[in-house]
Motif scaffolding. Structure first.
Motif, mmCIF file in Angstrom:
data_model
loop_
_atom_site.group_PDB
_atom_site.id
_atom_site.type_symbol
_atom_site.label_atom_id
_atom_site.label_comp_id
_atom_site.label_asym_id
_atom_site.label_seq_id
_atom_site.Cartn_x
_atom_site.Cartn_y
_atom_site.Cartn_z
ATOM 1 N N ALA A 3 0.853 -1.201 0.000
ATOM 2 C CA ALA A 3 0.000 0.000 0.000
ATOM 3 C C ALA A 3 0.879 1.237 0.000
ATOM 4 O O ALA A 3 1.825 1.343 0.782
ATOM 5 N N LEU A 4 0.557 2.163 -0.915
ATOM 6 C CA LEU A 4 1.271 3.449 -0.975
ATOM 7 C C LEU A 4 0.254 4.561 -0.829
ATOM 8 O O LEU A 4 -0.778 4.553 -1.513
ATOM 9 N N PHE A 5 0.547 5.512 0.037
ATOM 10 C CA PHE A 5 -0.397 6.580 0.345
ATOM 11 C C PHE A 5 0.103 7.919 -0.174
ATOM 12 O O PHE A 5 1.302 8.220 -0.104
ATOM 13 N N PHE A 6 -0.850 8.708 -0.690
ATOM 14 C CA PHE A 6 -0.493 10.004 -1.278
ATOM 15 C C PHE A 6 -1.516 11.038 -0.818
ATOM 16 O O PHE A 6 -2.668 10.690 -0.525
ATOM 17 N N ASP A 7 -1.109 12.285 -0.782
ATOM 18 C CA ASP A 7 -2.052 13.337 -0.386
ATOM 19 C C ASP A 7 -3.093 13.583 -1.477
ATOM 20 O O ASP A 7 -4.270 13.823 -1.204
ATOM 21 N N GLU A 8 -2.619 13.523 -2.750
ATOM 22 C CA GLU A 8 -3.538 13.890 -3.838
ATOM 23 C C GLU A 8 -3.401 12.923 -5.022
ATOM 24 O O GLU A 8 -2.363 12.268 -5.180
ATOM 25 N N ILE A 9 -4.443 12.920 -5.852
ATOM 26 C CA ILE A 9 -4.445 12.037 -7.027
ATOM 27 C C ILE A 9 -3.281 12.363 -7.964
ATOM 28 O O ILE A 9 -2.656 11.469 -8.540
ATOM 29 N N ALA A 10 -2.923 13.648 -8.063
ATOM 30 C CA ALA A 10 -1.832 14.045 -8.976
ATOM 31 C C ALA A 10 -0.522 13.369 -8.576
ATOM 32 O O ALA A 10 0.176 12.766 -9.409
ATOM 33 N N GLU A 11 -0.226 13.397 -7.289
ATOM 34 C CA GLU A 11 1.019 12.770 -6.781
ATOM 35 C C GLU A 11 0.960 11.246 -6.981
ATOM 36 O O GLU A 11 1.912 10.607 -7.419
ATOM 37 N N MET A 12 -0.220 10.669 -6.715
ATOM 38 C CA MET A 12 -0.398 9.214 -6.901
ATOM 39 C C MET A 12 -0.204 8.838 -8.367
ATOM 40 O O MET A 12 0.485 7.862 -8.692
ATOM 41 N N SER A 13 -0.778 9.637 -9.256
ATOM 42 C CA SER A 13 -0.713 9.339 -10.693
ATOM 43 C C SER A 13 0.716 9.404 -11.208
ATOM 44 O O SER A 13 1.131 8.567 -12.025
ATOM 45 N N ARG A 14 1.489 10.360 -10.698
ATOM 46 C CA ARG A 14 2.886 10.463 -11.127
ATOM 47 C C ARG A 14 3.680 9.233 -10.663
ATOM 48 O O ARG A 14 4.458 8.660 -11.416
ATOM 49 N N ALA A 15 3.423 8.810 -9.450
ATOM 50 C CA ALA A 15 4.132 7.630 -8.922
ATOM 51 C C ALA A 15 3.739 6.389 -9.717
ATOM 52 O O ALA A 15 4.591 5.556 -10.071
ATOM 53 N N MET A 16 2.470 6.277 -10.066
ATOM 54 C CA MET A 16 2.003 5.117 -10.844
ATOM 55 C C MET A 16 2.628 5.131 -12.234
ATOM 56 O O MET A 16 3.081 4.097 -12.734
ATOM 57 N N ALA A 17 2.671 6.297 -12.846
ATOM 58 C CA ALA A 17 3.230 6.388 -14.203
ATOM 59 C C ALA A 17 4.693 5.923 -14.201
ATOM 60 O O ALA A 17 5.109 5.150 -15.073
ATOM 61 N N ALA A 18 5.432 6.341 -13.190
ATOM 62 C CA ALA A 18 6.853 5.942 -13.107
ATOM 63 C C ALA A 18 6.972 4.432 -12.932
ATOM 64 O O ALA A 18 7.814 3.787 -13.583
ATOM 65 N N GLU A 19 6.093 3.854 -12.121
ATOM 66 C CA GLU A 19 6.159 2.389 -11.890
ATOM 67 C C GLU A 19 5.713 1.624 -13.129
ATOM 68 O O GLU A 19 6.249 0.554 -13.431
ATOM 69 N N ILE A 20 4.751 2.163 -13.858
ATOM 70 C CA ILE A 20 4.290 1.502 -15.084
ATOM 71 C C ILE A 20 5.422 1.494 -16.120
ATOM 72 O O ILE A 20 5.677 0.473 -16.764
ATOM 73 N N VAL A 21 6.122 2.587 -16.252
ATOM 74 C CA VAL A 21 7.265 2.646 -17.183
ATOM 75 C C VAL A 21 8.299 1.593 -16.792
ATOM 76 O O VAL A 21 8.781 0.833 -17.639
ATOM 77 N N ARG A 22 8.583 1.507 -15.498
ATOM 78 C CA ARG A 22 9.601 0.544 -15.038
ATOM 79 C C ARG A 22 9.143 -0.887 -15.340
ATOM 80 O O ARG A 22 9.904 -1.697 -15.898
ATOM 81 N N LEU A 23 7.903 -1.199 -15.022
ATOM 82 C CA LEU A 23 7.375 -2.552 -15.273
ATOM 83 C C LEU A 23 7.360 -2.861 -16.768
ATOM 84 O O LEU A 23 7.692 -3.975 -17.194
ATOM 85 N N ALA A 24 6.991 -1.874 -17.567
ATOM 86 C CA ALA A 24 6.917 -2.081 -19.020
ATOM 87 C C ALA A 24 8.296 -2.426 -19.585
ATOM 88 O O ALA A 24 8.444 -3.362 -20.370
ATOM 89 N N ARG A 25 9.288 -1.677 -19.164
ATOM 90 C CA ARG A 25 10.642 -1.920 -19.681
ATOM 91 C C ARG A 25 11.170 -3.284 -19.239
ATOM 92 O O ARG A 25 11.798 -4.018 -20.005
ATOM 93 N N GLU A 26 10.830 -3.655 -17.996
ATOM 94 C CA GLU A 26 11.238 -4.993 -17.504
ATOM 95 C C GLU A 26 10.550 -6.091 -18.323
ATOM 96 O O GLU A 26 11.178 -7.057 -18.747
ATOM 97 N N ALA A 27 9.255 -5.939 -18.578
ATOM 98 C CA ALA A 27 8.490 -6.970 -19.301
ATOM 99 C C ALA A 27 9.021 -7.134 -20.717
ATOM 100 O O ALA A 27 9.194 -8.257 -21.206
#
Ligand code: 6PG
Length: 241
Positions: A3-27
């Protein structure tokens, strides 16, 4: 469960985008392609916009990325309620991803026919893969959650929660918001995820997450989200507001 907690959707979305890029490159490195299942609703709107623009857009291996949906409203693809349209405007319309890599659920078709057709397309996708990725699986499934604990278009007390075989089903009765028939991946299909990212915001959904974390078996009696399983880690991205 992470579980990762964020104050706002904008901060959460940026963190998700970075993790999606990382997962995509690994896959792509490991299996030659990245299969990503998108969610609908309002929460992912900013995430799709971030993925469609620098810096994330230029870091994603788009030519090796394949796009699917977890569910779709039974409306035309240009309808305001379409989950396809939600991703098309900020991301898919940018032309990064080859059209043949985008597996749209046909919300405009007869629901039962569209569900069967989508399931057939999934099997063809998995069969037409290189050897290391021939198994039915999705590298990452994004899931939102309703205030009733629904995921995709799997609603509380639905018979679909008991489905063990089909991967895609039609929800013929008008359901959810907007109240329309829908197409949805089933729990067995969602369980094919190597990874799952839940993305939720607000007190009500945070409360459901806490109930699921505290007593999964009890929560499973009320919330479809508590029934979600994956081959690998399930991550919850939680924004206060
Ligand atoms: C849909 C979605 C649905 C959504 C939740 C949360 O088609 O409605 O796939 O499962 O993720 O309803 O929606 P919000 O992000 O708008 O709260």
């Amino acid at each position: 469960m992470r579980a990762l907690f964020f104050d706002e959707i904008a901060e959460m979305s940026r963190a998700m985008a970075a993790e999606i890029v990382r997962l995509a490159r690994e896959a792509v490195e490991e299996r030659g392609r990245f299969s990503l299942v998108l969610t609908g609703g309002r929460t992912p709107a900013l995430l799709y916009e971030l993925l469609g623009n620098p810096p994330f857009a230029s870091d994603m291996p788009w030519l090796s990325t394949w796009i699917f949906w977890g569910d779709e409203r039974c409306v035309a693809p240009d309808h305001a309620a379409s989950n396809f349209r939600l991703a098309h405007e900020p991301l898919l319309s940018r032309g990064f991803i080859p059209a043949e890599n985008i597996f749209r659920m046909q919300g405009e078709a007869v629901p039962s026919v569209a569900a069967h057709s989508y399931e057939e397309r999934l099997h063809r996708f998995w069969a037409a893969s290189n050897k290391s990725d021939a198994v039915p699986a999705f590298d990452l499934i994004l899931l939102g959650m309703g205030n009733d604990g629904h995921v995709a278009s799997l609603f509380p007390e639905s018979d679909l929660l008991l489905e063990k075989n089909r991967l895609v089903a039609a929800v013929e009765e008008a359901s959810g918001e907007p109240p329309v028939p829908r197409l949805t991946l089933t729990l067995p299909a969602i369980a094919l995820a190597r990874r799952i990212f839940f993305m939720i915001s607000g007190e009500a959904k945070k409360g459901i997450f806490s109930e699921i974390k505290r007593d999964p078996a009890k929560a499973a009696r009320s919330y479809p989200a508590a029934l979600v399983r994956a081959q690998g880690e399930i991550s919850w991205f939680i924004a206060e507001k």
